[in-house]
Design a protein around this motif. Sequence first.
Motif, PDB file in Angstrom:
ATOM      1  N   CYS A  24       2.145  20.957 -33.996  1.00 49.01           N
ATOM      2  CA  CYS A  24       1.963  19.559 -34.353  1.00 49.01           C
ATOM      3  C   CYS A  24       1.030  19.365 -35.536  1.00 49.01           C
ATOM      4  N   THR A 166      -3.102  13.324 -31.742  1.00 45.80           N
ATOM      5  CA  THR A 166      -1.733  13.850 -31.752  1.00 45.80           C
ATOM      6  C   THR A 166      -1.192  13.979 -30.339  1.00 45.80           C
ATOM      7  N   ASP A 402      -2.285  19.977 -32.259  1.00 45.18           N
ATOM      8  CA  ASP A 402      -2.632  19.650 -33.636  1.00 45.18           C
ATOM      9  C   ASP A 402      -2.168  20.698 -34.642  1.00 45.18           C
TER      10      ASP A 402
END
Length: 572
Positions: A24, A166, A402
């Motif tokens: 991500c 996130t 993340d």
Amino acid sequence: MRYQRRLFITSIAVILLLVTVIGCSQSKEANSSGNTGNQKETAEGNQTSGGKETDTLPMSNGKYDPPVTITTVRGVGGDLTFKNGETIENNVHLKWAKEKLGIDIKYLWTVTDTNDAYKTKLRLALSANQKMPDIVALRSDVDKDLIDSGKFMDVGELFDKYASQTWKDAMNEDPTVWYPYMRDGKRYGIPILDYAYNADPVLWIREDWMKKLNLQAPKTLDDLQNIMDAFTNQDPDGNGQKDTVGLTIGFKNWVNTWMSDAGWVFGGYGSMPNQWNEKQDGTLEYGSVSPETKTGLGKLREWMEKGLIPKEAGLFDETKATELFTAGKAGIVAGPHWMPWWPLEDVKKNVKGAEYKAYPIPSGPDGKAGRHDTASRNGVVLINKDMKNPEVFFTYQNYLFDNYANPKAGTEFENGMAKGYDWDEVNGKVVVGGEVPGGSVPVNKYTLTFDGARIPSLSMKTLAKLANGEEAVTPYEKTAKAATPVTVLEAAKIVLEQKDIVMPQKFVGAPTETMKAKNELLQKMEKETFSKIIYGKVPLDAFDKFVKEWNSAGGEKMTKEVNEWYQSVSGK
């Protein structure tokens, strides 16, 4: 619930990994420090959700210094493969977690997870009042017993405080993922997110048979029935024998399951059996007793009488029914968009010149169409109420969300989780899968949450984008493009185009008191009645008698309890 049966067949684990080995987006600050969303590298005290002050854990350069230990347990399934002599207790991911984050993951015990061995061992540990690890991650209905044991903490405030943005954004795509783990408004388990629509069905149809018999794409159930009739009676395989059926289904386990199911037939009449559906007035109704389900049963009964579905359907489970398609003896099967990875491609090995293609779910006589949904969760993480520093788990999982779930170009997870394991570089070229020297292994499955980190909407949006011919820009998109056949892309596009026909399972809470006492009996009644109706052993009106008996045997009380739960979590 449905997510428990959605553990995909392990034989495609490595192939699916090619699509999912990605992480991500993260901010520059998180890239440089590796901090959790709200943590600081200072000596501030922390509090657990119970208000207990926790000891400070010093961090330096984004990692705990000295390292901190997380204890856990694990069931080792067939989807876990290793190389270089590694094991679940000693592998490249554990080394990464300690070196990168200063988190030393230790297993109190592991067990080969066959015949629900992991679930059984957890139950035994609970009944023996054994010490629980800091973290328990699982995909099993034993989660309810663990939560109700009182040994695990309310994680809601922890998540709100420590989860990165996130991760929060991913969780907020479907807030109902929390529902199964809520008690009295509190959240006692952190849902493990999965890709949305991952098991929503399309129709897979033998395209070479369609061409041979000059048939058009089905738009309605009547259209489909005509195709089924042709596949059954017009010798589509050209062997001069009447040995094919139009549609293969298996309802040994249920009529609405994850593959080779018939839930979409009922959806054409506005119902979805075997799950709790929301009515127009906002209350929940068990789909198997709705009036429209009777009509759907009548249609399956008609198809059985005409020989358009296999006589053995009541004995077939999901995979056995699909084997009729891959053997070249059935022309249609319903199932997820990823079936070309497994098992549909086998039909090309078994039948020379075989082709297949994905088609949308057809509508019923009133223009309705419906399919079951796929929950955006596939398991849960429970945190021991005695864990001194639960924020450590968030440091770990935040980093994966993340950095791994949807990585940026040039970052550490751009090509996969570990070089030499799920990706490598050969002669200056990045390789994955079978091209990795020594073979590829699914490192993401070594993680505490089984798949690393997943953003629910990412997979299907990516596949649909690629199906439209758009350019692959991000590492995730490029990996997906390289790993995904056109048939899968086209099917994913259909799934998203029909997202409005989804009929979601609305009850995902812990079993009610009546369920605990009566559900086994009620399910037995349902399966026996449905089977007898489909096979013509009792008249269709036997459904009305079943509904009355179901209600009087506990169904009415269960419906009341389900709606009380639904109101408590949804406010409806």
